[in-house]
Enzyme design. Structure first.
Site, mmCIF file in Angstrom:
data_model
loop_
_atom_site.group_PDB
_atom_site.id
_atom_site.type_symbol
_atom_site.label_atom_id
_atom_site.label_comp_id
_atom_site.label_asym_id
_atom_site.label_seq_id
_atom_site.Cartn_x
_atom_site.Cartn_y
_atom_site.Cartn_z
ATOM 1 N N ALA A 140 0.868 -1.185 0.000
ATOM 2 C CA ALA A 140 0.000 0.000 0.000
ATOM 3 C C ALA A 140 0.906 1.238 0.000
ATOM 4 O O ALA A 140 0.813 2.117 0.856
ATOM 5 C CB ALA A 140 -0.966 0.001 1.181
ATOM 6 N N LEU A 141 1.760 1.261 -0.994
ATOM 7 C CA LEU A 141 2.880 2.206 -0.993
ATOM 8 C C LEU A 141 2.430 3.649 -1.179
ATOM 9 O O LEU A 141 1.460 3.936 -1.880
ATOM 10 C CB LEU A 141 3.868 1.828 -2.108
ATOM 11 C CG LEU A 141 4.440 0.407 -1.999
ATOM 12 C CD1 LEU A 141 5.370 0.129 -3.191
ATOM 13 C CD2 LEU A 141 5.189 0.199 -0.692
ATOM 14 N N HIS A 142 3.155 4.545 -0.543
ATOM 15 C CA HIS A 142 2.921 5.988 -0.669
ATOM 16 C C HIS A 142 4.283 6.670 -0.771
ATOM 17 O O HIS A 142 5.328 6.016 -0.785
ATOM 18 C CB HIS A 142 2.085 6.503 0.507
ATOM 19 C CG HIS A 142 2.636 6.130 1.857
ATOM 20 N ND1 HIS A 142 3.835 6.620 2.341
ATOM 21 C CD2 HIS A 142 2.165 5.283 2.805
ATOM 22 C CE1 HIS A 142 4.054 6.116 3.530
ATOM 23 N NE2 HIS A 142 3.069 5.287 3.838
ATOM 24 N N GLU A 143 4.237 7.985 -0.811
ATOM 25 C CA GLU A 143 5.446 8.765 -1.035
ATOM 26 C C GLU A 143 6.509 8.531 0.063
ATOM 27 O O GLU A 143 7.701 8.652 -0.195
ATOM 28 C CB GLU A 143 5.054 10.245 -1.104
ATOM 29 C CG GLU A 143 5.976 11.161 -1.850
ATOM 30 C CD GLU A 143 6.347 10.736 -3.268
ATOM 31 O OE1 GLU A 143 5.526 10.116 -3.973
ATOM 32 O OE2 GLU A 143 7.491 11.042 -3.670
ATOM 33 N N HIS B 54 7.178 5.590 1.521
ATOM 34 C CA HIS B 54 7.908 4.387 1.092
ATOM 35 C C HIS B 54 8.840 4.720 -0.083
ATOM 36 O O HIS B 54 9.981 4.252 -0.137
ATOM 37 C CB HIS B 54 6.934 3.304 0.617
ATOM 38 C CG HIS B 54 5.983 2.789 1.660
ATOM 39 N ND1 HIS B 54 4.633 3.011 1.595
ATOM 40 C CD2 HIS B 54 6.195 2.060 2.770
ATOM 41 C CE1 HIS B 54 4.040 2.425 2.622
ATOM 42 N NE2 HIS B 54 4.968 1.842 3.360
ATOM 43 N N LYS C 296 9.498 7.360 10.855
ATOM 44 C CA LYS C 296 8.072 7.365 11.212
ATOM 45 C C LYS C 296 7.797 6.320 12.290
ATOM 46 O O LYS C 296 7.011 6.540 13.203
ATOM 47 C CB LYS C 296 7.260 7.071 9.947
ATOM 48 C CG LYS C 296 5.870 6.549 10.144
ATOM 49 C CD LYS C 296 4.915 7.683 10.282
ATOM 50 C CE LYS C 296 3.501 7.296 10.646
ATOM 51 N NZ LYS C 296 3.074 5.966 10.415
ATOM 52 N N GLN D 293 10.373 1.053 16.205
ATOM 53 C CA GLN D 293 10.697 -0.098 15.356
ATOM 54 C C GLN D 293 12.155 -0.035 14.893
ATOM 55 O O GLN D 293 12.888 -1.021 14.939
ATOM 56 C CB GLN D 293 9.760 -0.105 14.151
ATOM 57 C CG GLN D 293 10.162 -1.044 13.038
ATOM 58 C CD GLN D 293 9.129 -1.087 11.936
ATOM 59 O OE1 GLN D 293 8.096 -1.717 12.089
ATOM 60 N NE2 GLN D 293 9.390 -0.424 10.817
ATOM 61 N N SER E 172 0.995 7.643 5.874
ATOM 62 C CA SER E 172 0.842 6.290 6.381
ATOM 63 C C SER E 172 -0.163 5.551 5.499
ATOM 64 O O SER E 172 -1.127 6.163 5.006
ATOM 65 C CB SER E 172 0.314 6.328 7.819
ATOM 66 O OG SER E 172 -0.199 5.061 8.184
ATOM 67 N N ARG F 138 -2.307 3.717 6.549
ATOM 68 C CA ARG F 138 -3.587 3.727 7.273
ATOM 69 C C ARG F 138 -4.337 5.043 7.107
ATOM 70 O O ARG F 138 -5.511 5.109 7.466
ATOM 71 C CB ARG F 138 -3.353 3.430 8.757
ATOM 72 C CG ARG F 138 -2.915 1.983 9.007
ATOM 73 C CD ARG F 138 -2.861 1.652 10.490
ATOM 74 N NE ARG F 138 -2.712 0.220 10.746
ATOM 75 C CZ ARG F 138 -1.548 -0.384 11.004
ATOM 76 N NH1 ARG F 138 -0.435 0.319 11.045
ATOM 77 N NH2 ARG F 138 -1.504 -1.684 11.224
HETATM 78 P P1 AMP Z 1 5.083 -0.080 6.438
HETATM 79 O O1 AMP Z 1 4.703 -0.471 5.064
HETATM 80 O O2 AMP Z 1 4.100 0.821 7.103
HETATM 81 O O3 AMP Z 1 5.502 -1.250 7.291
HETATM 82 O O4 AMP Z 1 6.383 0.818 6.286
HETATM 83 C C1 AMP Z 1 7.515 0.350 5.608
HETATM 84 C C2 AMP Z 1 8.656 1.278 5.865
HETATM 85 O O5 AMP Z 1 8.316 2.587 5.405
HETATM 86 C C3 AMP Z 1 8.987 1.427 7.365
HETATM 87 O O6 AMP Z 1 10.401 1.504 7.514
HETATM 88 C C4 AMP Z 1 8.318 2.715 7.720
HETATM 89 O O7 AMP Z 1 8.923 3.368 8.818
HETATM 90 C C5 AMP Z 1 8.522 3.514 6.443
HETATM 91 N N1 AMP Z 1 7.554 4.605 6.359
HETATM 92 C C6 AMP Z 1 6.206 4.514 6.472
HETATM 93 N N2 AMP Z 1 5.644 5.738 6.413
HETATM 94 C C7 AMP Z 1 6.664 6.621 6.256
HETATM 95 C C8 AMP Z 1 6.745 8.038 6.146
HETATM 96 N N3 AMP Z 1 5.662 8.818 6.187
HETATM 97 N N4 AMP Z 1 7.973 8.603 6.010
HETATM 98 C C9 AMP Z 1 9.086 7.824 5.986
HETATM 99 N N5 AMP Z 1 9.072 6.489 6.093
HETATM 100 C C10 AMP Z 1 7.884 5.891 6.227
#
Ligand code: AMP
Length: 290
Positions: free
Chosen positions: A32-35, A37, A149, A153, A189, A191
């Site tokens: 569910a990638l965003h900017e 990621h 973020k 973790q 995020s 979410r």
């Molecule tokens: P997730 O898919 O939420 O598990 O996130 C994957 C990776 O992307 C993790 O290392 C998160 O900390 C990072 N990440 C998620 N949201 C952000 C954000 N807004 N800015 C920077 N890194 C992010």
């Protein structure tokens, strides 16, 4: 970009990428990638010859009452985004590939996992540490990029890498990338898409209230009173509940009741319209958001 779902294929593909001393960076995600990621992916590309992104919604880091089933999954869109970023490898194993029958091992990183998200999501960091250790062993990257973020973790993973003498990546090659935010300050995020338009608008009060609290703490206000005011301010601007709002040592995550000389971090998790949002900001190093 090659998309791989079987471990035996991954090993071959990684071997090919690593020929002639080429370096490899891993960006673990749940999709569910965003900017945010994609910023990690670009940083990874800057630091290594090849990038591997993993997409795996890890069941062991979700409690039974959490949003595992509802967690957004959009493999086709994610694949297109990663193609556009010139990612070399997408590692997208099924749950049965990651956790075959008889799987029995779990990693606990004590202390640093105990408070904040560790307290409000029991078992969460055991799931995170265990799956990240597996991803490191599967991909064997020179570098791994994680977002600030998820500050706790990142600290848990660095502690694990040091404690277990990991070499691919070495603990010092685990990079933390600053949080990417929307124009109104809300941390990006996966979410955020759960939020109704009204809740989305109110959600921006989270980073704003955190900045107010940081300004107060850095000018000598009482920490407990400031955190209590932060909680009330969130509850007054549309949040339903606050899981925690705390000040912590930036490295050990030990809770602090006053500012010392070491770097500190303000960490908050709060729920709005059924969605749990987390954020964190530095308290000593800078007053602004990172
Ligand atoms: P997730 O898919 O939420 O598990 O996130 C994957 C990776 O992307 C993790 O290392 C998160 O900390 C990072 N990440 C998620 N949201 C952000 C954000 N807004 N800015 C920077 N890194 C992010």
């Amino acid at each position: 970009m090659q998309t791989i779902t079987r471990l035996e294929m991954l090993r071959n593909a990684v071997g090919v990428l690593r020929t002639n001393g080429k370096t490899l960076a891993l960006v673990p995600t749940m999709g569910a990638l965003h900017e945010g990621h994609l910023t990690l992916v670009r940083e990874a590309r800057r630091r290594a010859d090849h990038v591997c992104v993993s997409i795996f919604v890890n069941p062991t880091q979700f409690a039974p009452n959490e949003d595992l089933d509802a967690y957004p999954r959009q493999m086709a869109e994610d694949t297109a985004m990663l193609e556009a970023e010139e990612v070399s490898l997408l590692w997208a194993p099924a749950v049965t590939e990651m956790y075959p029958g008889g799987f029995a091992t779990s990693i606990t990183v004590a202390g640093i996992s105990d408070n904040f998200c560790g307290a409000s999501r029991p078992g969460h960091f055991d799931g995170v540490a265990s799956v990240v250790c597996k991803l490191f062993n599967q991909v064997q990257p020179d570098i791994a990029c994680f977002g600030e973020k998820d500050w706790q973790q990142l600290a848990v993973i660095r502690r694990m890498a040091r404690d277990l003498d990991l070499t691919l990546p070495k603990p010092e090659a685990i990079a933390g990338i600053p949080t990417v935010r929307e124009a109104d300050g809300l941390a990006m995020s996966s979410r955020n898409r759960y939020l109704s338009p009204a809740d989305r608008q109110n959600a921006a009060s989270l980073p704003q209230a955190m900045q107010v609290a940081i300004a107060r703490i850095t000018t000598g206000a009482d920490v407990a009173a400031t955190l209590a005011a932060l909680e009330s301010s969130l509850l007054g601007s549309g949040f339903n509940s606050v899981d925690y709002a705390g000040l912590a040592d930036a490295d050990s995550l030990a809770p602090l009741d006053s500012l010392g000389t070491r770097p500190a971090r303000l960490l908050v998790a709060a729920r709005i319209g059924g969605t749990r949002l987390i954020d964190n900001m530095p308290v000593i190093a800078a007053r602004g958001m990172s």
